[in-house]
Design a protein around this motif. Structure first.
Motif, PDB file in Angstrom:
ATOM      1  N   GLN A   1      54.565  27.292 -12.826  1.00 49.50           N
ATOM      2  CA  GLN A   1      55.395  27.323 -14.023  1.00 49.50           C
ATOM      3  C   GLN A   1      55.863  25.915 -14.364  1.00 49.50           C
ATOM      4  O   GLN A   1      56.230  25.142 -13.487  1.00 49.50           O
ATOM      5  N   LEU A   2      55.864  25.591 -15.641  1.00 48.10           N
ATOM      6  CA  LEU A   2      56.350  24.302 -16.102  1.00 48.10           C
ATOM      7  C   LEU A   2      57.815  24.420 -16.497  1.00 48.10           C
ATOM      8  O   LEU A   2      58.238  25.449 -17.020  1.00 48.10           O
ATOM      9  N   GLU A   3      58.550  23.373 -16.269  1.00 45.26           N
ATOM     10  CA  GLU A   3      59.951  23.329 -16.687  1.00 45.26           C
ATOM     11  C   GLU A   3      59.998  23.035 -18.181  1.00 45.26           C
ATOM     12  O   GLU A   3      59.187  22.268 -18.703  1.00 45.26           O
TER      13      GLU A   3
ATOM     14  N   ALA B   1      56.783  16.109 -22.962  1.00 47.20           N
ATOM     15  CA  ALA B   1      55.363  15.893 -23.250  1.00 47.20           C
ATOM     16  C   ALA B   1      55.078  16.095 -24.734  1.00 47.20           C
ATOM     17  O   ALA B   1      54.331  15.326 -25.346  1.00 47.20           O
TER      18      ALA B   1
ATOM     19  N   GLU C   1      60.026  19.380 -19.074  1.00 42.63           N
ATOM     20  CA  GLU C   1      58.726  18.717 -18.973  1.00 42.63           C
ATOM     21  C   GLU C   1      57.885  18.960 -20.216  1.00 42.63           C
ATOM     22  O   GLU C   1      57.263  18.046 -20.755  1.00 42.63           O
ATOM     23  N   VAL C   2      57.859  20.211 -20.664  1.00 48.17           N
ATOM     24  CA  VAL C   2      57.085  20.559 -21.853  1.00 48.17           C
ATOM     25  C   VAL C   2      57.653  19.848 -23.072  1.00 48.17           C
ATOM     26  O   VAL C   2      56.922  19.282 -23.887  1.00 48.17           O
TER      27      VAL C   2
END
Length: 113
Positions: free
Chosen positions: A60-62, A69, A65-66
């Motif tokens: 899973q991405l935080e 990006a 972070e998304v």
């Protein structure tokens, strides 16, 4: 379990016959011969190798972070679009507005502020 989840060499049963996976689409039957196994086929594993071929879990991405990006992407895309509009202020404003709306749609879709 699905054929694509099995490693090469795994033994399984399909339609009452026993097979060994020998390629990405092909299995060898115990009595000889080969057969393509369709993607939709539901198989029954016959050994521990098949059982070990569990579905892959994706980390899973935080949200931070998304978001970071995507902000970097927006900045780079904005620069490229600015250069591509040949310094036409009206066109640059329209492109920037469209990029801003697209970014908000993206964030809303992922519930990111």
């Amino acid at each position: 379990m699905k054929f694509q989840h099995l490693p090469i060499g795994a033994h399984f049963e399909f339609e009452g016959r026993c097979y060994t996976k020998v390629g990405p689409l092909v299995a060898a039957e115990e009595g000889g011969g080969q057969r393509m196994i369709p993607r939709y086929a539901v198989l029954r594993g016959l050994n521990d190798v098949a059982a070990a071929a569990a579905p892959i879990t994706v980390p899973q991405l935080e949200a931070a972070e998304v978001s970071a990006a995507f902000a970097e992407f927006e900045q780079l895309a904005g620069q490229m679009l600015h250069e591509a509009t040949n310094a036409d202020p009206a066109r640059q404003a329209a492109v920037q507005a469209a990029l801003t709306v697209a970014g908000q749609v993206f964030r809303n879709r992922l519930n990111i502020k």
